[in-house]
Design a protein around this motif. Structure first.
Motif, PDB file in Angstrom:
ATOM      1  N   GLU A   1     -39.337 -18.288  46.376  1.00 36.51           N
ATOM      2  CA  GLU A   1     -39.086 -19.627  45.850  1.00 36.51           C
ATOM      3  C   GLU A   1     -38.338 -20.481  46.874  1.00 36.51           C
ATOM      4  OE1 GLU A   1     -36.658 -21.690  42.135  1.00 36.51           O
ATOM      5  OE2 GLU A   1     -37.124 -19.540  42.107  1.00 36.51           O
ATOM      6  N   PRO A   2     -38.826 -21.687  47.129  1.00 38.66           N
ATOM      7  CA  PRO A   2     -38.135 -22.574  48.079  1.00 38.66           C
ATOM      8  C   PRO A   2     -36.704 -22.856  47.632  1.00 38.66           C
ATOM      9  CG  PRO A   2     -40.343 -23.400  47.583  1.00 38.66           C
ATOM     10  CD  PRO A   2     -40.092 -22.276  46.630  1.00 38.66           C
ATOM     11  N   GLY A   3     -35.786 -22.811  48.587  1.00 39.04           N
ATOM     12  CA  GLY A   3     -34.386 -23.084  48.294  1.00 39.04           C
ATOM     13  C   GLY A   3     -33.632 -21.923  47.686  1.00 39.04           C
ATOM     14  N   SER A   4     -34.298 -20.783  47.515  1.00 40.61           N
ATOM     15  CA  SER A   4     -33.671 -19.628  46.885  1.00 40.61           C
ATOM     16  C   SER A   4     -32.876 -18.807  47.898  1.00 40.61           C
ATOM     17  CB  SER A   4     -34.729 -18.739  46.238  1.00 40.61           C
ATOM     18  OG  SER A   4     -35.563 -18.162  47.236  1.00 40.61           O
ATOM     19  N   ILE A   5     -32.131 -17.833  47.386  1.00 35.54           N
ATOM     20  CA  ILE A   5     -31.405 -16.910  48.258  1.00 35.54           C
ATOM     21  C   ILE A   5     -32.390 -16.146  49.142  1.00 35.54           C
ATOM     22  CG2 ILE A   5     -29.981 -14.824  48.267  1.00 35.54           C
ATOM     23  CD1 ILE A   5     -28.674 -15.867  45.695  1.00 35.54           C
ATOM     24  N   GLY A   6     -33.528 -15.770  48.568  1.00 35.49           N
ATOM     25  CA  GLY A   6     -34.543 -15.057  49.332  1.00 35.49           C
ATOM     26  C   GLY A   6     -35.017 -15.844  50.537  1.00 35.49           C
ATOM     27  N   GLU A   7     -35.192 -17.159  50.370  1.00 31.80           N
ATOM     28  CA  GLU A   7     -35.621 -17.987  51.508  1.00 31.80           C
ATOM     29  C   GLU A   7     -34.514 -18.078  52.548  1.00 31.80           C
ATOM     30  OE1 GLU A   7     -38.105 -22.044  51.852  1.00 31.80           O
ATOM     31  OE2 GLU A   7     -36.043 -22.331  51.129  1.00 31.80           O
ATOM     32  N   GLU A   8     -33.269 -18.215  52.091  1.00 33.03           N
ATOM     33  CA  GLU A   8     -32.148 -18.287  53.026  1.00 33.03           C
ATOM     34  C   GLU A   8     -32.051 -17.014  53.867  1.00 33.03           C
ATOM     35  OE1 GLU A   8     -28.558 -19.109  50.940  1.00 33.03           O
ATOM     36  OE2 GLU A   8     -29.325 -20.959  50.014  1.00 33.03           O
ATOM     37  N   LEU A   9     -32.441 -15.893  53.276  1.00 25.21           N
ATOM     38  CA  LEU A   9     -32.380 -14.618  53.986  1.00 25.21           C
ATOM     39  C   LEU A   9     -33.615 -14.365  54.841  1.00 25.21           C
ATOM     40  CD1 LEU A   9     -30.985 -12.450  51.052  1.00 25.21           C
ATOM     41  CD2 LEU A   9     -29.724 -13.218  53.077  1.00 25.21           C
ATOM     42  N   GLU A  10     -34.540 -15.339  54.860  1.00 25.31           N
ATOM     43  CA  GLU A  10     -35.766 -15.288  55.651  1.00 25.31           C
ATOM     44  C   GLU A  10     -36.707 -14.172  55.186  1.00 25.31           C
ATOM     45  OE1 GLU A  10     -34.824 -15.176  59.814  1.00 25.31           O
ATOM     46  OE2 GLU A  10     -33.629 -17.013  59.740  1.00 25.31           O
ATOM     47  N   LEU A  11     -36.685 -13.911  53.876  1.00 29.11           N
ATOM     48  CA  LEU A  11     -37.680 -13.010  53.305  1.00 29.11           C
ATOM     49  C   LEU A  11     -38.995 -13.757  53.168  1.00 29.11           C
ATOM     50  CD1 LEU A  11     -35.539 -11.221  50.577  1.00 29.11           C
ATOM     51  CD2 LEU A  11     -35.988 -10.512  52.932  1.00 29.11           C
ATOM     52  N   SER A  12     -40.104 -13.030  53.287  1.00 26.73           N
ATOM     53  CA  SER A  12     -41.417 -13.675  53.325  1.00 26.73           C
ATOM     54  C   SER A  12     -42.419 -12.897  52.489  1.00 26.73           C
ATOM     55  CB  SER A  12     -41.928 -13.743  54.773  1.00 26.73           C
ATOM     56  OG  SER A  12     -40.995 -14.360  55.624  1.00 26.73           O
ATOM     57  N   PRO A  13     -43.482 -13.573  52.028  1.00 33.26           N
ATOM     58  CA  PRO A  13     -44.580 -12.855  51.366  1.00 33.26           C
ATOM     59  C   PRO A  13     -45.118 -11.777  52.302  1.00 33.26           C
ATOM     60  CG  PRO A  13     -44.808 -15.213  51.017  1.00 33.26           C
ATOM     61  CD  PRO A  13     -43.692 -15.040  52.007  1.00 33.26           C
ATOM     62  N   GLY A  14     -45.335 -10.594  51.738  1.00 35.41           N
ATOM     63  CA  GLY A  14     -45.788  -9.462  52.538  1.00 35.41           C
ATOM     64  C   GLY A  14     -44.685  -8.468  52.838  1.00 35.41           C
ATOM     65  N   ASP A  15     -43.421  -8.918  52.764  1.00 36.31           N
ATOM     66  CA  ASP A  15     -42.301  -7.995  52.941  1.00 36.31           C
ATOM     67  C   ASP A  15     -42.254  -7.018  51.764  1.00 36.31           C
ATOM     68  OD1 ASP A  15     -41.684  -9.488  55.149  1.00 36.31           O
ATOM     69  OD2 ASP A  15     -39.930 -10.473  54.277  1.00 36.31           O
ATOM     70  N   LEU A  16     -41.679  -5.839  52.016  1.00 38.69           N
ATOM     71  CA  LEU A  16     -41.537  -4.823  50.966  1.00 38.69           C
ATOM     72  C   LEU A  16     -40.071  -4.679  50.590  1.00 38.69           C
ATOM     73  CD1 LEU A  16     -43.848  -1.857  52.088  1.00 38.69           C
ATOM     74  CD2 LEU A  16     -44.237  -3.436  50.197  1.00 38.69           C
ATOM     75  N   LEU A  17     -39.762  -4.838  49.299  1.00 37.82           N
ATOM     76  CA  LEU A  17     -38.427  -4.521  48.810  1.00 37.82           C
ATOM     77  C   LEU A  17     -38.353  -3.010  48.617  1.00 37.82           C
ATOM     78  CD1 LEU A  17     -35.641  -5.323  47.599  1.00 37.82           C
ATOM     79  CD2 LEU A  17     -36.798  -5.429  45.381  1.00 37.82           C
ATOM     80  N   LEU A  18     -37.440  -2.356  49.305  1.00 36.58           N
ATOM     81  CA  LEU A  18     -37.353  -0.889  49.259  1.00 36.58           C
ATOM     82  C   LEU A  18     -36.310  -0.406  48.265  1.00 36.58           C
ATOM     83  CD1 LEU A  18     -37.584  -0.122  53.085  1.00 36.58           C
ATOM     84  CD2 LEU A  18     -39.440  -0.245  51.404  1.00 36.58           C
ATOM     85  N   THR A  19     -35.087  -0.918  48.380  1.00 40.95           N
ATOM     86  CA  THR A  19     -34.014  -0.464  47.494  1.00 40.95           C
ATOM     87  C   THR A  19     -33.068  -1.618  47.183  1.00 40.95           C
ATOM     88  OG1 THR A  19     -32.510   0.179  49.287  1.00 40.95           O
ATOM     89  CG2 THR A  19     -34.070   1.862  48.491  1.00 40.95           C
ATOM     90  N   VAL A  20     -32.350  -1.465  46.082  1.00 38.60           N
ATOM     91  CA  VAL A  20     -31.211  -2.329  45.762  1.00 38.60           C
ATOM     92  C   VAL A  20     -30.036  -1.408  45.487  1.00 38.60           C
ATOM     93  CG1 VAL A  20     -30.244  -4.040  44.183  1.00 38.60           C
ATOM     94  CG2 VAL A  20     -32.671  -4.146  44.795  1.00 38.60           C
ATOM     95  N   ASN A  21     -28.947  -1.615  46.240  1.00 41.92           N
ATOM     96  CA  ASN A  21     -27.764  -0.747  46.138  1.00 41.92           C
ATOM     97  C   ASN A  21     -28.124   0.722  46.356  1.00 41.92           C
ATOM     98  OD1 ASN A  21     -26.239  -3.015  45.627  1.00 41.92           O
ATOM     99  ND2 ASN A  21     -26.226  -2.725  43.407  1.00 41.92           N
TER     100      ASN A  21
END
Length: 465
Positions: free
Chosen positions: A14-34
């Motif tokens: 989402e534009p303007g989101s935390i994910g965009e600020e962190l330079e995450l992109s479509p195609g990236d894989l989320l592996l783990t949280v904590n």
């Protein structure tokens, strides 16, 4: 052998989101949280809802990023390729009333998929049988405070439920309702009523048993089984008669009068179809308890009636002239004719042809608009006066597309009938706007929210969920 990395592919940021600020992109894989692998969407949302988290991501080039995020519980703005972040759980029952088993061969594959996934109860409002839920699933619902959960009960007689669902564990699964009740989880229930099976004394027992879960079980709908013409080899079921429908309505209303004084809820509700089959007036708006069971065809007609009245109140009318047409199912046609009569009082020069479409594809006992096919439309409207445009309700179309259940397209119907087809959203305001020509520009369906078969037919709620 190289270990396969597990993860969830990001499809949008989402534009303007935390994910965009962190330079995450479509195609990236989320592996783990904590440090934990994500089981599904609820697991993800639970972990992200924290003041600070550590996220591990694999970039498209294979590089692994570890990100420490102070998000204050704010969503990261990520959409995943698999919205559930997990495989869907298929149904393990073979219900005697299942509509999917009554489908003709040769239709698209998705229409034969039976889901019974508790997570879809929270995400999409699906009703589930509880038969493939494990203790851990119940524990997660309680832990994550997920609500409401929608339960396909059918009967509280354990032996009868095993027979109806053709599952020897179906009766035992009812005990899961006790655990949800004890945890204070809000619930809704449904009863698909089958003549000579779970009606009469069995329905009385079921309503009595479920009323003990008040106030956490907030509503229960009673809907008659839907029967297509494709029932060869299936359990022999017959439709309810007018007199039988009347007795069912009386039975339900007697329970409403008993329950309401104590709980302020009417709790048990007959579907619109039962009232129409019985030839009874629909209940007043207050008796629907805020329309908790709309997806099951409980109160849909009353709500639309009130919305049409409200939409017409502030309109002064005019002498504008147009001839147009509307096609719908047999069931709602009488009410649409009433709405049109109100419109004609203020707009006397609007000529609207209303065509109830007999469902020859699935069988004439199927009367809802959502199961009308393109084939039946083209055949029955051929040669009829249609005017400048043809209005069709959104529920006739596949979710987000302009395709009927039989894969006929809107364009094919337009070409065959030589008339523009306008798709009308479901509210009374949208209906009035469409008839009077106030609707959005034709073809604009950006906010269109239609229904797949599993939702389309909840007016009669004969799908096995």
């Amino acid at each position: 052998m190289e270990k396969k990395i597990k993860g969830h592919k990001i499809s949008a940021v989402e534009p303007g989101s935390i994910g965009e600020e962190l330079e995450l992109s479509p195609g990236d894989l989320l592996l783990t949280v904590n440090g934990r692998e994500i089981e599904d969407i609820f697991d993800y949302e639970y972990l992200v809802d924290s003041e600070a988290i550590t996220v591990e991501v694999q970039k498209a080039d294979g590089e692994i990023w570890e990100l420490e995020i102070e998000n204050g519980g704010e969503d990261l703005g990520l959409t995943f390729e698999n919205g559930l972040m997990s495989d869907y759980k298929t149904c393990c029952n073979k219900c005697i009333f299942c509509f999917i088993d009554q489908m003709p061969p040769g239709m698209r594959e998705t229409l034969y998929f039976k889901d019974d996934d508790s997570r879809l109860s929270f995400l999409q409002g699906n009703y589930i049988t509880l038969t493939n839920m494990k203790d851990r699933d119940i524990e997660r619902i309680i832990k994550f405070h997920l609500a409401p959960i929608n339960i396909s009960v059918q009967t509280t007689n354990p032996q009868l439920r095993c027979m109806m669902l053709h599952n020897r564990f179906a009766g035992e699964a009812l005990k899961k309702i006790d655990r949800l009740f004890e945890a204070g989880i809000p619930m809704n229930g449904q009863i698909v009523l089958c003549r000579g099976v779970n009606d009469g004394g069995e329905l009385e027992r079921t309503i009595r048993d479920l009323s003990r879960y008040l106030p956490h079980m907030e509503s229960v709908s009673v809907v008659p089984v839907g029967l297509s013409k494709f029932r060869e080899g299936l359990y022999p079921l017959e439709p309810f008669t007018r007199e039988e429908a009347g007795r069912i309505v009386d039975q339900i209303e007697a329970w409403q009068r008993k329950i309401y004084p104590e709980f302020g809820l009417h709790f048990i509700h007959a579907s619109d179809e039962l009232y129409m089959l019985a030839g009874r007036e629909l209940p007043e708006e207050e008796r629907y308890d805020g329309y908790l069971q709309l997806e099951n065809g409980v109160g849909m007609i009353r709500l639309m009636t009130e919305e049409v009245k409200a939409a017409l109140e502030d309109l002064e009318g005019d002498d504008g002239e147009e001839e147009l047409s509307i096609a719908t199912g047999v069931l709602p046609a009488g009410y649409l004719e009433q709405y049109l009569s109100w419109i004609r009082e203020k707009y006397p020069r609007r000529t609207v042809h209303l065509y109830p479409i007999v469902n020859r594809f699935f069988g004439e006992s199927i009367t809802v608009a959502g199961l009308v096919t393109g084939q039946d439309l083209m055949e029955q409207l051929a040669g009829k006066p249609l005017g400048t445009r043809l209005l069709l309700p959104e529920c006739m179309f596949r979710s987000g597309e302009e395709v009927f259940l039989d894969d006929v397209t809107r364009q094919e119907v337009q070409n065959a009938l030589q008339v523009p087809v306008n798709i009308v959203k479901s509210s009374g305001q949208d209906f009035v706007d469409a008839v009077l020509g106030f609707e959005r520009e034709e073809g604009d369906r950006a906010d269109y929210e239609a229904y797949e078969l599993s939702e389309l037919y909840r007016e009669e709620e004969i799908e096995e969920e």
